[in-house]
Write a protein that holds these residues in place. Structure first.
Motif, PDB file in Angstrom:
ATOM      1  N   CYS A 136      37.039  40.547 -25.957  1.00  0.00           N
ATOM      2  CA  CYS A 136      38.162  39.675 -26.317  1.00  0.00           C
ATOM      3  C   CYS A 136      38.451  38.501 -25.286  1.00  0.00           C
ATOM      4  N   ASP A 137      38.239  39.200 -23.898  1.00  0.00           N
ATOM      5  CA  ASP A 137      38.409  38.436 -22.802  1.00  0.00           C
ATOM      6  C   ASP A 137      37.270  37.305 -22.333  1.00  0.00           C
ATOM      7  N   GLU A 138      36.162  37.591 -23.253  1.00  0.00           N
ATOM      8  CA  GLU A 138      34.881  36.633 -23.171  1.00  0.00           C
ATOM      9  C   GLU A 138      35.605  35.480 -24.139  1.00  0.00           C
ATOM     10  N   ILE A 139      35.956  35.985 -25.254  1.00  0.00           N
ATOM     11  CA  ILE A 139      36.222  34.890 -26.260  1.00  0.00           C
ATOM     12  C   ILE A 139      37.301  33.899 -25.755  1.00  0.00           C
ATOM     13  N   ARG A 140      38.401  34.473 -25.064  1.00  0.00           N
ATOM     14  CA  ARG A 140      39.497  33.580 -24.400  1.00  0.00           C
ATOM     15  C   ARG A 140      39.030  32.701 -23.632  1.00  0.00           C
ATOM     16  N   ALA A 141      38.008  33.304 -22.682  1.00  0.00           N
ATOM     17  CA  ALA A 141      37.428  32.517 -21.545  1.00  0.00           C
ATOM     18  C   ALA A 141      36.744  31.210 -22.105  1.00  0.00           C
ATOM     19  N   LEU A 142      36.027  31.483 -23.161  1.00  0.00           N
ATOM     20  CA  LEU A 142      35.100  30.521 -23.902  1.00  0.00           C
ATOM     21  C   LEU A 142      35.933  29.481 -24.447  1.00  0.00           C
ATOM     22  N   LEU A 143      37.206  30.031 -25.198  1.00  0.00           N
ATOM     23  CA  LEU A 143      38.076  28.938 -25.772  1.00  0.00           C
ATOM     24  C   LEU A 143      38.527  28.064 -24.863  1.00  0.00           C
ATOM     25  N   ARG A 144      39.100  28.493 -23.708  1.00  0.00           N
ATOM     26  CA  ARG A 144      39.612  28.010 -22.620  1.00  0.00           C
ATOM     27  C   ARG A 144      38.679  26.838 -21.885  1.00  0.00           C
ATOM     28  N   ASP A 145      37.237  27.397 -21.775  1.00  0.00           N
ATOM     29  CA  ASP A 145      36.364  26.521 -21.252  1.00  0.00           C
ATOM     30  C   ASP A 145      36.187  25.027 -22.120  1.00  0.00           C
ATOM     31  N   ILE A 146      36.099  25.502 -23.193  1.00  0.00           N
ATOM     32  CA  ILE A 146      35.787  24.334 -24.287  1.00  0.00           C
ATOM     33  C   ILE A 146      37.101  23.519 -24.238  1.00  0.00           C
ATOM     34  N   ASP A 147      38.273  23.964 -24.439  1.00  0.00           N
ATOM     35  CA  ASP A 147      39.485  23.136 -24.389  1.00  0.00           C
ATOM     36  C   ASP A 147      39.475  22.436 -23.065  1.00  0.00           C
TER      37      ASP A 147
END
Length: 224
Positions: A136-147
């Motif tokens: 889940c932390d990885e998903i959140r980090a990827l969403l943040r990086d894309i944003d």
């Protein structure tokens, strides 16, 4: 990321203007009507009727399609499991991020409510996502990086604007990006038009003064 900072800004602006509706709320509200798949943990033979449509009947282990807001309500009451969309996966998000970096100033075509849906589902649905906090932390980090990557592209685009610009083309923006940039661009173009008008006036002033001087000289010659 942007949703979190948007909420902080919303709290600050709401204190100043009770009628202010921040972009993040508008975008999240629209995103909550997106249809998602759920696995009900209850049985209900009579369909649920709402303004947006009719959903059900519901039976355990039988997949159903409902609006995201309803899925979140049921999930919080432990009455269903929400199936994340195919793109809400670490491998898929990593692919989006790499492509976003490769296409330069262009924007990757993402789901329109990509960020809002992703964050809401991860926040409420972490037990279904492999029951893995690291995942889940990885998903959140990827969403943040894309944003972050896309936000920087928008900023770079705004820096290249000239005073004579009357419009800007930003293709493949997501809902949150549209709601976030619209008031900024509207205000920016208003100021640019005002600046352009002032500059035109400054350029015309010497020409008018010269014309008036020539006219005065002509009248003086005639009088003599």
């Amino acid at each position: 990321f942007r949703i979190c900072s948007g909420r902080r800004l919303a709290a600050k602006m709401s204190q100043q203007d009770l009628h202010y509706c921040p972009p993040v709320y508008l975008s999240e509200f629209a995103a909550s009507n997106q249809l998602v798949k759920i696995n009900p943990k209850f049985e209900l033979s009579k369909p649920l009727q709402f303004v947006s449509g009719t959903y059900g009947p519901f039976k355990p282990s039988r997949e159903a399609v409902v609006p995201l807001w309803l899925a979140l309500v049921l999930k919080r009451r432990q009455m269903c499991e929400i199936y994340p969309p195919d793109w809400l996966d670490a491998e898929a998000l990593q692919g989006y991020l790499e492509t976003e970096r490769e296409v330069g100033h262009d924007f990757v075509n993402l789901p329109f409510h990509f960020l809002e849906v992703g964050k809401m589902l991860v926040d409420v649905n972490d037990d279904y996502l492999l029951s893995n906090e690291k995942f889940c932390d990885e998903i959140r980090a990827l969403l943040r990086d894309i944003d972050t990557q896309r936000e920087e592209k928008i900023r770079q685009g705004l820096r290249t604007l000239k005073t004579y610009t009357t419009g800007i083309k930003l293709a493949n923006l997501t809902s949150l990006e549209v709601h976030s940039t619209r008031p900024i661009l509207s205000n920016l173009f208003d100021k640019m038009r005002l600046l352009s008008t002032v500059q035109e006036g400054q350029l015309q002033a010497p020409a008018m003064a010269e014309t008036q001087t020539q006219d005065s000289g002509a009248y003086s010659t005639q009088d003599q």
